[in-house]
Structure formats: structure tokens, C-alpha cells
Write an enzyme that holds these catalytic residues in place. Structure first.
Site, PDB file in Angstrom:
ATOM      1  N   HIS A  88       0.841  -1.198   0.000  1.00 20.73           N
ATOM      2  CA  HIS A  88       0.000   0.000   0.000  1.00 20.73           C
ATOM      3  C   HIS A  88       0.874   1.245   0.000  1.00 20.73           C
ATOM      4  CE1 HIS A  88      -2.915  -3.028   1.136  1.00 20.73           C
ATOM      5  NE2 HIS A  88      -3.821  -2.201   0.664  1.00 20.73           N
TER       6      HIS A  88
ATOM      7  N   SER B 114      -5.611   2.683   6.579  1.00 21.15           N
ATOM      8  CA  SER B 114      -5.646   1.228   6.665  1.00 21.15           C
ATOM      9  C   SER B 114      -6.462   0.763   5.476  1.00 21.15           C
ATOM     10  CB  SER B 114      -6.318   0.802   7.959  1.00 21.15           C
ATOM     11  OG  SER B 114      -7.669   1.221   7.926  1.00 21.15           O
ATOM     12  N   LYS B 115      -6.541  -0.556   5.345  1.00 18.38           N
ATOM     13  CA  LYS B 115      -7.281  -1.066   4.192  1.00 18.38           C
ATOM     14  C   LYS B 115      -8.708  -0.534   4.189  1.00 18.38           C
ATOM     15  CE  LYS B 115      -4.452  -4.994   3.726  1.00 18.38           C
ATOM     16  NZ  LYS B 115      -4.225  -6.331   4.185  1.00 18.38           N
ATOM     17  N   ARG B 116      -9.257  -0.383   5.413  1.00 21.10           N
ATOM     18  CA  ARG B 116     -10.636   0.108   5.468  1.00 21.10           C
ATOM     19  C   ARG B 116     -10.702   1.626   5.342  1.00 21.10           C
ATOM     20  NH1 ARG B 116     -12.647  -1.581  10.551  1.00 21.10           N
ATOM     21  NH2 ARG B 116     -10.695  -2.671  10.863  1.00 21.10           N
ATOM     22  N   ARG B 117      -9.564   2.276   5.476  1.00 21.65           N
ATOM     23  CA  ARG B 117      -9.557   3.747   5.417  1.00 21.65           C
ATOM     24  C   ARG B 117      -8.735   4.240   4.238  1.00 21.65           C
ATOM     25  NH1 ARG B 117     -11.604   6.007   9.911  1.00 21.65           N
ATOM     26  NH2 ARG B 117     -11.643   4.705  11.739  1.00 21.65           N
TER      27      ARG B 117
END
Ligand code: GLU
Length: 485
Positions: free
Chosen positions: A17, A252-255
Site C-alpha cells: 500500500h 488502513s485497508k478500510r480507510r
């Protein structure tokens, strides 16, 4: 001073990422700037979560970004293997040494016993660190437990005192060792834990500078005390502040964290991603905003890495991508849109020279409408597809209007009679047609635009006509007339 050797040590338990690739970029720039080596070490000891697909994706993404490594998977090197899972033989001698010097000890406490103590402490006042019960075992007690076959771990005995380090980015950081648990360095199954494996690997790979994300700061004093117990000076550490999502929470992956490969698939160019990452939390001084990897290297200065977390702004990245696309010359831009057109079946595998130059003209005509490479499909698909896909709203709003059909019939005649299909000729003929029909040029152009492109917005109509050519243009006018009925 030793020659600089840095490492980027991703775990192949997920995709690369923005945060991870920014760490890779910083390591790469530092290594290249110092004339040192950039080592890629894959920390794949979590066998359940590590996969070859993630590993391949990480390698591909680093290559796409232009961050080549001097040692690591594929290229090898003198300090291999570079997959942590293949280094399992390296750890035991160091563990033995620490057990001999008393810097480490066997612990037979069961996970249940530890959990119970932890819960009790938490219920009382919160904090609990290992109470060193097994440090008090005599040699005999220990040997008989081992002989019984009782499972054990190896713990590192954290010395009293303070541990400080001069962080390359953040300055002096100090920890009281009393806050550090006697950390487990070898699990019951004999495998080393992260903090221990990293120290041994960094030591054996002769790493001089450990540059990583600030989420690792609390590991650093633990690693430093192990380095010292092994009888070596620790490397220099540098922690890069984290990247925050637009809502100021850690990305993060969710953010909002999007894998680098996903940016590639969405049509971003690596120049823009690298440029954006470099400016995310680093100040390069002056007004210059666009830096190629080479320019980043020339202007690199570790002291310009910001001490504060950076905020990721997706709009800025989009803007930067559009700017980078504009900076590429047409041949290069054409080259880069080609795979996206192929994926949609709009281009053959190999292009004849005239097909390529036609495509270059299309790309040139789109000019700065292209924000990401994938836009090409939407913006230029009608140039390449055998048939136009008509937008329903465009048909009902424009082609179905009274008078539209007459305009198309008239234009069909005008275009058939044009001596050539150059934009200037077409413009002259169409202006004359509009004047004779006492209509504005806009009124005349709009149904033609929908007929040729299927939509109400397109690049300049005369250039579009010219690029489509007479035969295709006339056939599309005929097809559109059928639709409006
Ligand atoms: N494998 C660790 C991670 O992916 C990096 C460890 C390090 O840089 O020391 O977070």
C-alpha cells in the site's frame, strides 16, 4: 564508516500500500543517495497468511514504481537467502549464545497461566508485564522440566536502565526498559518471533540503517537491547511518520489504503504515484512540485522528511496523475494507453504503423481530457469500436428533437461533397451549411456529435470527423438516423 546497506522488509501477507511503498521509496533513495545497497528481504514467517501471490504482487509493484533492489528475491546476493522462511538455520546459534550469557532464559509458563495473571492485573490496575517467574528457576529445575518434555519458550531478559536512540527523522527517543516486557524470542514450536528474527537478519545482512514506518518505534528499543546482548552496535534507526487518511485516522485497508497494483490497474502512471508519495510528508524546498525518480534522488535530503504524520489527499494524487500524463509525449502516452484499450478488445495485439499513428492522433486530440489512462476507453472507444454505443439520454435529448433528422440528412450531403476531410475544409463546409439553414453552428454540431460518438461531449468535432474519416462518419450518420425514428 561502513558502506550503507538498507533493507525493505515487507511481509507477503497482503498487497503493498501507500505506506509500505513510501517506506520502500525512502530506503531506495537513501541507499542510492549514499551509494549503498538496497536490500529486499521478504518476511514470510507467518506461513498461514503469507502467499506466493502477495509476494509476486509486491515484487511487481516495486518494479512498476521503479524501485529496483540490489539484493533480494530473483537477483540473489551475498547475504541470502532473502526469504526469511529460508533462514531458519540462522537463529539457533544466536539463541544459544544468549542462553549461555544469561541474556535469555527458558520460560515454561503456560499461555493459560499467563492469561490468568494478565486478566487479574488488568482487573486491578491495568498494566502487566511478565513477572519473571521462570527466571528464578534453578538449573536443575529447568533441566528436569525439559526432561519431562514440558513445552517452553525462550524469553529475552531485558536489562534495567534506559534505551535511547537518535532517530534519523524524529531525533532522540528514549524508553525506560522497565516498560519493556521480557519478550519471547523463540516460540514453543522453535520459531523465532519478529523482534528477534529481524535483529538476527539485520545483523547477518550487515544492515547499517533501519528505515521504516513509525508503527515500529516501540519495537526499536526491544531490538536495540537484543543487538547489544549479541555484542554488536545496533544500526542507525529512522522512523517515518505514518500516512493519515483524509479523516485524519491512520490509513488502513478500510480507510482509503489502496494497493499499488490497484493504482496501476486504475490507470495511474508510476511517475505520479512516486512523485506524490515523495511529497507526502517530505518537503523538497522551493516551488518545484514535479520530480521524476531521478530528480528526487538528486534533491534527496533525509533531514527534509517531516516529523509529523502526512495526510493522504486522493484529489491531489489525481491532479498529479493528470499533470504527469500531460507531461508525457504523445508516443509515450499512446504506448501506455494501449494495454487498456486491448483489454477492452478495442485494439488488436499488434498494430500496423498506420493504426499506431491513427491512435497517436486520437490520443493527441484528447489532450488533457485524460486524467487516468483508463479514461481512454470512455473518451476514445468510439474512434476504435466498429459500432457506436449510443447513450440513451443523448439520443432522446438530441437526436429525437424535431429538426435533428433534417440536419443529419443535410450534413450527410455536405460531408459527402467535401473535397477532402481535413478539419479546416470540414469546418468551412459546415459553417456554410449552418448559415444557409439559418441555424447556429452549435445546433448543427450537436446531432452530428451524438451520431458520431454516441454522446453529447467529445473532442473538437472537426478533428473528430477528420480522424473518423468520411466512410465511417457517413455510416454513423445513417445509423443514427435510424435510431431517432
Ligand atoms: N515485516 C515488517 C512489516 O512488514 C517490517 C519490519 C521492519 O521493517 O523491521 O511491517
Amino acid at each position: 564508516m561502513n558502506r550503507v546497506r538498507v533493507r525493505f522488509a515487507p511481509s507477503p501477507t497482503g498487497f503493498l500500500h501507500m505506506g509500505g511503498s513510501r517506506t520502500a521509496l525512502l530506503n531506495w533513495l537513501f541507499a542510492r543517495h549514499e551509494g549503498g545497497s538496497f536490500v529486499l528481504r521478504i518476511e514470510d514467517t507467518d506461513r498461514e497468511r503469507s502467499t506466493p501471490e502477495y509476494l509476486n504482487a509486491i515484487l511487481e509493484d516495486l518494479r512498476w514504481l521503479g524501485l529496483d533492489w540490489d539484493e533480494g528475491p530473483e537477483c540473489g546476493g551475498d547475504f541470502g537467502p532473502y526469504l526469511q522462511s529460508e533462514r531458519s538455520g540462522s537463529y539457533a546459534p544466536h539463541v544459544e549464545k544468549l542462553l549461555e550469557t544469561g541474556d535469555a532464559y527458558r520460560c515454561f509458563c503456560s499461555p493459560e497461566e499467563l492469561e490468568e495473571k494478565r486478566s487479574r492485573a488488568q482487573a486491578a490496575d491495568g498494566g502487566w508485564i511478565y513477572d519473571r517467574k521462570c527466571l528464578g528457576l534453578s538449573d536443575d529445575e529447568r533441566d528436569s522440566l525439559l526432561a519431562e518434555g514440558r513445552p517452553s519458550v525462550v524469553r529475552f531478559r531485558v536489562p534495567a536502565g534506559k534505551t535511547s536512540f537518535d532517530d534519523m527523522v524524529l531525533g532522540k527517543i528514549e524508553f525506560d526498559n522497565a516498560e519493556l516486557d521480557d519478550l519471547v524470542i523463540v516460540r514453543q514450536d522453535g520459531t523465532p518471533t519478529y523482534n528477534f528474527a529481524v535483529v538476527v537478519d539485520d545483523l547477518e545482512m550487515a544492515i547499517t540503517h533501519v528505515i521504516r514506518g513509525a508503527d515500529h518505534i516501540s519495537n526499536t528499543p526491544r531490538q536495540i537491547v537484543i543487538w547489544k546482548a549479541l555484542g554488536h552496535e545496533p544500526p542507525t534507526f529512522g522512523h517515518q511518520p505514518l500516512v493519515l487518511a483524509p479523516d485524519k485516522q491512520v490509513m488502513s485497508k478500510r480507510r482509503g489504503a489502496i494497493a499499488v497494483g490497484e493504482y496501476r490497474r486504475r490507470g495511474y502512471v508510476p511517475e505520479a504515484v512516486v512523485n506524490y508519495m515523495a511529497l507526502l510528508g517530505w518537503s523538497y524546498g522551493g516551488d518545484q512540485e514535479f520530480f521524476s525518480l531521478d530528480e528526487l534522488l538528486q534533491n534527496f535530503d533525509m533531514s527534509r522528511v517531516s516529523k509529523k504524520p502526512a495526510s493522504f489527499d486522493p484529489n491531489k494524487l489525481d491532479w498529479m496523475n493528470a499533470q504527469w500524463l500531460k507531461r508525457l509525449d504523445v508516443a509515450d502516452r499512446t504506448e501506455r494507453v494501449t494495454p487498456f484499450l486491448r483489454a477492452e478488445g478495442l485494439l488488436a495485439e499488434t498494430l500496423e504503423p498506420e493504426e499506431r499513428s491513427h491512435l497517436e492522433r486520437v490520443v493527441e486530440l484528447l489532450d488533457d481530457r485524460l486524467k487516468v489512462l483508463t479514461d481512454i476507453v470512455e473518451l476514445a472507444g468510439f474512434f476504435l469500436a466498429p459500432h457506436v454505443v449510443y447513450d440513451k439520454i443523448a439520443v432522446s435529448k438530441v437526436l429525437a428533437k424535431p429538426g435533428a433528422d433534417e440536419i443529419l440528412v443535410g450534413l450527410h450531403g455536405v460531408l459527402s461533397g467535401c473535397p477532402d476531410f481535413q478539419p479546416e475544409t470540414l469546418e468551412g463546409a459546415m459553417r456554410k451549411f449552418a448559415e444557409d439553414a439559418e441555424l447556429s453552428l452549435g445546433k448543427v454540431v450537436q446531432p452530428l456529435r451524438v451520431a458520431l460518438t454516441g454522446r453529447t461531449a467529445s473532442p473538437g468535432i472537426f478533428e473528430t470527423l477528420s480522424l473518423l474519416g468520411r466512410e465511417v462518419s457517413l455510416a454513423r450518420i445513417d445509423a443514427a438516423r435510424g435510431l431517432a425514428e
